[in-house]
Design an enzyme around this catalytic site. Structure first.
Site, PDB file in Angstrom:
ATOM      1  N   GLU A   1      16.202  12.680   6.995  1.00 40.63           N
ATOM      2  CA  GLU A   1      17.525  12.811   6.371  1.00 40.63           C
ATOM      3  C   GLU A   1      18.511  13.278   7.436  1.00 40.63           C
ATOM      4  O   GLU A   1      18.216  14.203   8.205  1.00 40.63           O
ATOM      5  CB  GLU A   1      17.512  13.806   5.198  1.00 40.63           C
ATOM      6  CG  GLU A   1      18.922  13.916   4.598  1.00 40.63           C
ATOM      7  CD  GLU A   1      18.992  14.648   3.266  1.00 40.63           C
ATOM      8  OE1 GLU A   1      18.078  15.410   2.922  1.00 40.63           O
ATOM      9  OE2 GLU A   1      20.017  14.448   2.566  1.00 40.63           O
TER      10      GLU A   1
ATOM     11  N   ASP B   1      30.203  12.772   5.323  1.00 38.76           N
ATOM     12  CA  ASP B   1      31.643  13.094   5.317  1.00 38.76           C
ATOM     13  C   ASP B   1      32.452  11.796   5.391  1.00 38.76           C
ATOM     14  O   ASP B   1      32.189  10.949   6.240  1.00 38.76           O
ATOM     15  CB  ASP B   1      31.971  13.993   6.510  1.00 38.76           C
ATOM     16  CG  ASP B   1      31.181  15.295   6.439  1.00 38.76           C
ATOM     17  OD1 ASP B   1      31.426  16.093   5.527  1.00 38.76           O
ATOM     18  OD2 ASP B   1      30.275  15.489   7.275  1.00 38.76           O
TER      19      ASP B   1
ATOM     20  N   THR C   1      23.825  16.597  -6.290  1.00 35.60           N
ATOM     21  CA  THR C   1      24.143  17.717  -5.393  1.00 35.60           C
ATOM     22  C   THR C   1      25.554  18.210  -5.680  1.00 35.60           C
ATOM     23  O   THR C   1      26.311  17.595  -6.447  1.00 35.60           O
ATOM     24  CB  THR C   1      24.069  17.278  -3.915  1.00 35.60           C
ATOM     25  OG1 THR C   1      25.100  16.314  -3.682  1.00 35.60           O
ATOM     26  CG2 THR C   1      22.721  16.698  -3.554  1.00 35.60           C
TER      27      THR C   1
HETATM   28  C1  LIG Z   1      29.388  16.167   2.832  1.00 34.50           C
HETATM   29  S1  LIG Z   1      27.980  17.038   3.326  1.00 34.50           S
HETATM   30  C2  LIG Z   1      26.684  16.340   2.292  1.00 34.50           C
HETATM   31  C3  LIG Z   1      25.437  17.158   2.295  1.00 34.50           C
HETATM   32  C4  LIG Z   1      24.256  16.595   1.511  1.00 34.50           C
HETATM   33  N1  LIG Z   1      23.817  15.321   2.020  1.00 34.50           N
HETATM   34  C5  LIG Z   1      24.549  16.528   0.034  1.00 34.50           C
HETATM   35  O1  LIG Z   1      24.624  15.419  -0.520  1.00 34.50           O
HETATM   36  O2  LIG Z   1      24.699  17.590  -0.572  1.00 34.50           O
HETATM   37  C6  LIG Z   1      27.646  16.277   4.892  1.00 34.50           C
HETATM   38  C7  LIG Z   1      26.731  17.128   5.753  1.00 34.50           C
HETATM   39  O3  LIG Z   1      26.329  16.360   6.889  1.00 34.50           O
HETATM   40  C8  LIG Z   1      26.304  17.191   8.042  1.00 34.50           C
HETATM   41  N2  LIG Z   1      26.413  16.255   9.179  1.00 34.50           N
HETATM   42  C9  LIG Z   1      27.418  15.399   9.438  1.00 34.50           C
HETATM   43  N3  LIG Z   1      27.138  14.638  10.504  1.00 34.50           N
HETATM   44  C10 LIG Z   1      25.897  15.019  10.935  1.00 34.50           C
HETATM   45  C11 LIG Z   1      25.066  14.596  11.996  1.00 34.50           C
HETATM   46  N4  LIG Z   1      25.434  13.622  12.838  1.00 34.50           N
HETATM   47  N5  LIG Z   1      23.875  15.197  12.162  1.00 34.50           N
HETATM   48  C12 LIG Z   1      23.485  16.191  11.314  1.00 34.50           C
HETATM   49  N6  LIG Z   1      24.233  16.643  10.285  1.00 34.50           N
HETATM   50  C13 LIG Z   1      25.431  16.058  10.103  1.00 34.50           C
HETATM   51  C14 LIG Z   1      27.453  18.149   7.822  1.00 34.50           C
HETATM   52  O4  LIG Z   1      27.306  19.356   8.552  1.00 34.50           O
HETATM   53  C15 LIG Z   1      27.375  18.396   6.310  1.00 34.50           C
HETATM   54  O5  LIG Z   1      26.532  19.494   6.013  1.00 34.50           O
END
Ligand SMILES: C[S@@+](CC[C@H](N)C(=O)[O-])C[C@H]1O[C@@H](n2cnc3c(N)ncnc32)[C@H](O)[C@@H]1O
Length: 260
Positions: free
Chosen positions: A71, A146, A217
């Site tokens: 993931e 994001d 979520t």
């Molecule tokens: C909008 S949140 C969604 C979190 C989770 N997938 C959910 O549905 O609850 C996006 C997450 O992706 C992480 N993120 C974004 N780009 C990433 C990357 N290239 N590698 C690891 N984490 C990343 C951000 O820090 C953030 O916690």
């Protein structure tokens, strides 16, 4: 004056670098579980980078051979832990760059007694390319990435032709990349980019049915509360054309693992 590596400033990433400050319960969870569940990976200049020479022996880390699920952007681990509970037969590696979110995930993993998850505190795009052999990933999940709404930020979006090519190379022959978003313009962007990706096929010829085990979520709940439509997508690697000189090596074995 010290010279600064220009790559540090030029690199476009899909996340914002935020303070790593944890609240007391997150600090407690980190102290209790990070040593066992967070996998240290050599980095480049930035703490969230993955060094191109980094290697991880996932079978040794998990203490068993099993299909690998990955993931990227696991947030607080809501989907991660639910999927890990539904699929104890998978070894699951989560990438997340935000330390407090990782700490909350550690706490969730411990509360639910899950043992088939490890976390890498680093950029999952780099991690997928460096730490996984071609054809070795049975499942890749990018849920609610994001959206980066402003046109000048679109280059930060996780879903791009370059990332699609990387994913296609890392997926096992029967593997799947599952995505979800609540932003219709990003959903359309995903469809356009991934339907055009030479290494991927869309088995649903459109939006995918919701993955049954995927829980709602915080991000999905927020989208639903605002009246947005949730879109799921699934892509699979395009089988190589007979006589094609480009091989997906090494071939995964029947379990989806990489042959030793
Ligand atoms: C909008 S949140 C969604 C979190 C989770 N997938 C959910 O549905 O609850 C996006 C997450 O992706 C992480 N993120 C974004 N780009 C990433 C990357 N290239 N590698 C690891 N984490 C990343 C951000 O820090 C953030 O916690």
């Amino acid at each position: 004056m010290p010279r600064t590596d220009p790559r540090i400033h030029r690199e476009v990433v899909s996340y914002v670098r935020r303070s790593a400050r944890m609240n007391p319960s997150q600090s407690k969870a980190w102290e209790a579980h990070a040593a066992r569940l967070v996998v240290d990976v050599p980095q480049r200049e930035l703490s969230t980078s993955v060094h191109p020479d980094a290697r991880v022996d996932w079978e040794r880390v998990f203490g068993r051979r099993a299909p690998l699920a990955v993931e990227i952007g696991s947030g607080r681990g809501e989907a991660l832990v639910a999927l890990a509970q539904s699929h104890p037969e998978w070894n699951i590696v989560a990438f997340e760059v935000f330390t407090p979110a990782v700490a909350s995930t550690l706490s969730r993993i411990s509360r639910h007694g899950v043992d088939n998850v490890r976390i890498v505190l680093a950029n999952g795009v780099e991690g997928l390319g460096v730490l996984f052999a071609p054809g070795s990933v049975a499942e890749l999940w990018t849920f609610f990435p994001d959206p980066w709404h402003k046109p000048r930020h679109h280059k930060r979006r996780l879903v791009s032709p370059e990332f699609a090519a990387l994913v296609a190379s890392r997926l096992a022959a029967e593997g799947a990349w599952r995505l979800a978003t609540d932003w219709s313009d990003y959903a359309e962007h995903m469809r356009a980019v991934l339907d055009a990706a030479p290494g991927l096929i869309n088995p649903h010829d459109g939006w995918a049915p919701r993955l049954a085990e995927r829980p709602i979520t915080k991000y999905e709940a927020r989208g639903l509360a605002a009246g947005r439509t949730i879109r799921d997508l699934t892509y699979r690697p395009r089988p190589p054309v007979v006589g094609d000189l480009v091989h997906r090596t090494p071939r995964p074995d029947a379990t989806g693992g990489v042959p030793l």
